[in-house]
Design a protein around this motif. Structure first.
Motif, mmCIF file in Angstrom:
data_model
loop_
_atom_site.group_PDB
_atom_site.id
_atom_site.type_symbol
_atom_site.label_atom_id
_atom_site.label_comp_id
_atom_site.label_asym_id
_atom_site.label_seq_id
_atom_site.Cartn_x
_atom_site.Cartn_y
_atom_site.Cartn_z
ATOM 1 N N LEU A 180 0.817 -1.211 0.000
ATOM 2 C CA LEU A 180 0.000 0.000 0.000
ATOM 3 C C LEU A 180 0.851 1.261 0.000
ATOM 4 C CD1 LEU A 180 -2.573 -1.074 2.753
ATOM 5 C CD2 LEU A 180 -2.840 -1.282 0.266
ATOM 6 N N ASN A 215 -3.383 5.069 -0.169
ATOM 7 C CA ASN A 215 -4.282 3.926 -0.022
ATOM 8 C C ASN A 215 -4.733 3.771 1.422
ATOM 9 O OD1 ASN A 215 -1.984 2.336 -2.199
ATOM 10 N ND2 ASN A 215 -4.032 2.982 -2.829
ATOM 11 N N VAL A 274 -8.688 1.759 -2.850
ATOM 12 C CA VAL A 274 -7.902 0.536 -2.697
ATOM 13 C C VAL A 274 -8.339 -0.505 -3.721
ATOM 14 C CG1 VAL A 274 -7.502 0.901 -0.233
ATOM 15 C CG2 VAL A 274 -9.524 -0.376 -0.979
#
Length: 451
Positions: free
Chosen positions: A7, A11, A205
């Motif tokens: 990530l 995110n 995401v």
């Protein structure tokens, strides 16, 4: 070599912003639905409490159902994101409906209106949205540090939203003229904010593929299918899941009893405006604690010790609130409220990572991947604990002889408010501490992986 990272910072923040949506619903209902129903609509607190308790029966069933459905879902968006996205539109509609009960409608119809809207919200749409949101922790990254960071960021948004709603709602309603119409406008505004933040979170995401989740190795055999009964058996055979579910339930009972603090402020301390002040004393230390939780988890190489020490501090803080409350010292109450919140913050921040670790324990012991079903405990605890806490408060108010909009309440009612706001939160913290002492799932996973 460290764990692979999945990530970017945006995110994590995007994911965390989804709890603005969840707490638009939860904080508004937990803190204000009872006083809206009793003092604006004129309903009986005891009957409302009973309706909420009955509604939780449907909630308990729906949690396992939606968890299993998420595990079985396969779309271009993934398993959880479709449920999170579309479920919230129903949340928004039902939230507004609860605060749109016609004041000139018969009492029986008003009770029915509330029960239907409340049950559809909690047992249906909120369940689908919240379980999916929580399950994303295990579906968008396999990095445990990132999971802890996600949990901390998520709950910073959660407590920040809760703090603002608790701090501004009473004044906001008053500026809009008070009464049912004002509450309806506030609910509509909050629902719109929730829809926007939930949509942003979903689009921030992406879920990992089954191959990525399986460490790049596709499974040779198709995933075993299981029904709701099988899912339930999987849950109850994981002792750590039961512990987390119990802890979550108690945490939400704790929050619900504090949410009833508006009655304590109004009739014991003599100023319902203090409810917002105490909200700041709870949520600012909680946010500070969440900021440092990922660092503390990394330094202590795990969550076990940190959570226990935190809740010992949290329990001591609530004991201080009890003593200060009987002394009548508002400054001391605020101070110990802040101490308790700071101590409780690590568990809030690492709870999602703890559930992911517990889900891993199920995979290691049974070979089954049931992330959606496992994360049903968060929705179950949130809704059942929060709803049951509100129901208990309603029963206690009715039993104490509470009189709607009275200038002063009877001594029996005042005594009951002390129990609700001072004693019950401390008792819940003691019970959570005992659970945490036995929640050694990280150690259990390491032992299994070394075999």
């Amino acid at each position: 070599m460290g764990e692979k990272k999945y990530l970017k910072w945006y995110n994590k923040i995007g994911y965390g912003s989804g709890d603005i949506a969840g707490n638009v619903v939860y904080a508004l209902l937990a803190a204000f639905v009872m006083i809206y129903l009793t003092d604006i609509i004129g309903l009986n607190a005891g009957i409302v409490g009973t309706l909420i308790a009955v509604s939780k029966i449907f909630d308990g069933i729906s949690d396992v159902f939606f968890g299993a459905m998420i595990d079985k879902t396969n779309t271009k968006m993934g398993k959880a994101r479709p449920w999170m996205l579309y479920g919230y539109f129903g949340c928004a509609i039902c939230l507004v409906a609860i605060f749109c009960i016609p004041v000139d409608m018969g009492k029986t119809a008003q009770y029915a209106w509330f029960f239907i809207a409340y049950t559809l919200l909690n047992a249906g749409f909120y369940t689908a949205n919240n379980i999916a949101y929580s399950a994303l922790t295990a579906l968008i990254t396999k990095n445990n540090s990132e999971r802890v960071q996600m949990g901390s960021i998520r709950f910073m948004f959660a407590f920040g939203t809760s703090m603002l709603i608790q701090a501004v709602t009473v004044g906001f309603v008053a500026k809009l003229g008070g009464g049912a119409a004002a509450w309806r406008i506030v609910a509509i505004i909050y629902a719109i904010i929730g829809v926007i933040s939930n949509t942003v979170s979903v689009l921030s995401v992406r879920e990992l593929s089954d191959e990525e989740l399986s460490e790049g190795k596709a499974e040779d055999e198709p995933q075993e299918k299981y029904n709701l009964i099988d899912a339930f058996k999987i849950l109850v055979h994981n002792k750590y899941f039961l512990m987390i579910c119990g802890a979550y339930l108690l945490m939400q009972l704790y929050s619900a009893t504090l949410g009833m603090g508006i009655y304590f402020m109004k009739y014991v301390l003599g100023n319902d405006g203090l409810f917002g002040t105490f909200s700041w004393a709870i949520n600012i230390p909680m946010i500070i604690g969440l900021l440092i939780t990922p660092v503390l988890v990394e330094r202590l190489r795990g969550m076990y010790k940190l959570n226990i020490v935190g809740y010992v501090i949290g329990t001591a803080g609530r004991l201080g609130v009890v003593i200060a409350g009987y002394m009548g010292s508002i400054p001391l109450m605020l101070f110990f409220t802040a101490v308790a919140a700071l101590g409780m913050s690590p568990l809030q921040g690492d709870m999602n990572a703890l559930i992911a670790t517990t889900s891993e324990y199920t995979r290691l012991t049974t070979g089954k991947k049931v992330d959606g079903t496992m994360y049903s405990c968060t929705s179950f605890g949130t809704k059942v604990g929060g709803g049951l806490g509100t129901a208990i408060a309603g029963w206690m108010l009715a039993a104490s002889g509470y009189v709607q909009n009275a200038t002063t309440q009877s001594q029996s009612c005042v005594n009951m408010l002390h129990i609700m706001y001072l004693w019950l939160p401390m008792i819940f913290n003691v019970l959570i501490t005992f659970i945490l002492l036995n929640l050694k799932v990280e150690k259990a996973n390491k032992e299994l992986q070394s075999q």
